[in-house]
Design a protein around this motif. Structure first.
Motif, PDB file in Angstrom:
ATOM      1  N   SER A  27       0.868  -1.186   0.000  1.00  0.00           N
ATOM      2  CA  SER A  27       0.000   0.000   0.000  1.00  0.00           C
ATOM      3  C   SER A  27       0.901   1.230   0.000  1.00  0.00           C
ATOM      4  O   SER A  27       2.120   1.114   0.155  1.00  0.00           O
ATOM      5  CB  SER A  27      -0.868   0.043   1.259  1.00  0.00           C
ATOM      6  OG  SER A  27      -1.564  -1.153   1.388  1.00  0.00           O
ATOM      7  N   GLU A  28       0.266   2.401  -0.120  1.00  0.00           N
ATOM      8  CA  GLU A  28       1.009   3.664  -0.111  1.00  0.00           C
ATOM      9  C   GLU A  28       1.966   3.699   1.104  1.00  0.00           C
ATOM     10  O   GLU A  28       1.541   3.427   2.229  1.00  0.00           O
ATOM     11  CB  GLU A  28      -0.017   4.816  -0.007  1.00  0.00           C
ATOM     12  CG  GLU A  28       0.542   6.193  -0.184  1.00  0.00           C
ATOM     13  CD  GLU A  28       0.982   6.485  -1.617  1.00  0.00           C
ATOM     14  OE1 GLU A  28       0.386   5.909  -2.560  1.00  0.00           O
ATOM     15  OE2 GLU A  28       1.930   7.271  -1.784  1.00  0.00           O
ATOM     16  N   GLY A  75       5.046   0.955  -2.569  1.00  0.00           N
ATOM     17  CA  GLY A  75       3.708   1.529  -2.731  1.00  0.00           C
ATOM     18  C   GLY A  75       3.812   3.032  -2.917  1.00  0.00           C
ATOM     19  O   GLY A  75       4.040   3.763  -1.959  1.00  0.00           O
ATOM     20  N   GLY A  76       3.729   3.488  -4.134  1.00  0.00           N
ATOM     21  CA  GLY A  76       3.826   4.923  -4.427  1.00  0.00           C
ATOM     22  C   GLY A  76       5.252   5.442  -4.324  1.00  0.00           C
ATOM     23  O   GLY A  76       6.209   4.675  -4.390  1.00  0.00           O
ATOM     24  N   VAL A  78       8.047   6.427  -2.168  1.00  0.00           N
ATOM     25  CA  VAL A  78       8.272   6.026  -0.776  1.00  0.00           C
ATOM     26  C   VAL A  78       9.543   6.667  -0.224  1.00  0.00           C
ATOM     27  O   VAL A  78      10.617   6.544  -0.793  1.00  0.00           O
ATOM     28  CB  VAL A  78       8.380   4.482  -0.702  1.00  0.00           C
ATOM     29  CG1 VAL A  78       8.720   4.046   0.704  1.00  0.00           C
ATOM     30  CG2 VAL A  78       7.080   3.857  -1.142  1.00  0.00           C
TER      31      VAL A  78
END
Ligand SMILES: NC(=O)c1ccc[n+]([C@@H]2O[C@H](COP(=O)([O-])OP(=O)(O)OC[C@H]3O[C@@H](n4cnc5c(N)ncnc54)[C@H](OP(=O)(O)O)[C@@H]3O)[C@@H](O)[C@H]2O)c1
Length: 311
Positions: A27-28, A75-76, A78
């Protein structure tokens, strides 16, 4: 899927089981790490031995708090404590439970760059001991000119305590069994064998007295000798003698403030390990599937240095 070692019940090392787990995509702000090596620490077996209490609702217990590995997904965008984290980065994970695994999903705040000078095995085992050592040194204010008694100076935590105290300009008297005396001398500490007569041997090694003491063993002998030698009890800290600390008027480390102090110091400690300011040696490696064997050996007299698991 990933294979993970967990404690399925409370008890001895045969409580450890290898299980398969699904791992979601990051996840993000999360990082997926393919684990190369895992540091083993006494806390890992204490978490299911009953030494810290039992609570069936916590089973199965995720094991391990440190590892090294390669980032395989993020995730995204980071950001970790040392900057942006990208796929392919070689990293150290510290402070996150559940590192006894082939792959781990961790928040970026627990992910640091692995210094090139450290191989996977050493990198996996540096931060738990170095963070604890730094925390203990800070808590009793070790400074240049101090004479410090370190109990368990050949151990994982104790050997880093001794080396960092020496780097601060302190004189170090370190307790160890006889076979480890040369190792203590090699990094500049004065070795003293623990056991009957310890107090007299420390007095002989430190004729001008002891200013502070860091206990990484937790035995009554270690605590009693330190209390006898120190004029200021607030300059004794233990990583293990929790039962005696409040009545004895000395400090322990390991609470939330300790964890924050260690987390903040981690980037510098890792850099110092990479630069050779202190050394962490690896005593033995075991396959992840033999985590129970590693725990059984770590609980008895064992070779000097870290135990490391390889997935
Ligand atoms: N509070 C915290 O946050 C925290 C964090 C990390 C660790 N700890 C605790 O600190 C302790 C040490 O951890 P570690 O990773 O350094 O373990 P370790 O690597 O196994 O070292 C323990 C050392 O204790 C020495 N020792 C054994 N029996 C002794 C005795 N009777 N008298 C004096 N020394 C003795 C051994 O030295 P010889 O080989 O020379 O016999 C050994 O090297 C453990 O109890 C651990 O749970 C606490």
């Amino acid at each position: 899927m990933t294979r993970v070692a967990v404690a399925a019940s409370y008890g001895g090392p045969d409580a450890i089981e290898i299980v398969e787990r699904e791992l979601p995509e990051p996840s993000e702000g999360e990082v997926l790490v393919e684990v190369k090596a895992i540091g083993v620490n006494p806390f890992d077996y204490k978490s299911y031995s009953g030494a810290l209490g039992t609570d069936a609702s916590k089973l199965p217990i995720a094991l391990g708090s440190e590892a090294s590995g390669i980032v395989v997904a993020v995730g995204g965008a980071v950001e970790g404590p040392g900057g942006t984290i990208a796929v392919g980065d070689e990293v150290v994970v510290s402070g996150q439970n559940g590192t006894y695994a082939e792959r781990i999903l961790v928040p970026a705040r627990f992910v640091l760059s692995k210094p090139e000078a450290l191989d996977w095995k050493v990198a996996a085992g540096v931060l738990a001991v170095a963070g604890t050592a730094y925390d203990a040194l800070e808590s009793v204010g070790i400074k240049s000119g101090d004479t410090v008694l370190v109990h368990g100076a050949a151990g994982g935590v104790g050997s880093v305590v001794a080396q960092l105290a020496l780097a601060r300009g302190a004189t170090v008297i370190g307790t160890a069994r006889r076979q480890n005396n040369d190792a203590l001398r090699a990094y500049g500490a004065e070795p003293v064998e623990y056991g009957d007569g310890l107090l007299d041997r420390v007095r002989a090694a430190a004729p001008n007295g002891v200013d502070a003491s860091i206990d990484t063993v937790g035995t009554d002998e270690a605590v009693d000798v330190s209390l006898e030698l120190l004029t200021d009890r607030s300059r004794l800290v233990s990583t293990a003698a929790f039962g005696r600390a409040s009545a004895g008027g000395f400090l322990t480390v390991g609470g939330p403030a300790s964890m924050e102090r260690r987390r903040l110091a981690s980037p510098v400690l890792l850099e110092q390990a990479g630069a050779g300011v202190f050394e962490v040696t690896v005593a033995k490696t075991f396959p992840l599937a033999d985590a129970a064997k590693a725990h059984a050996e770590l609980q008895s007299t064992h070779p000097r240095g870290k135990f490391v698991l390889i997935p």
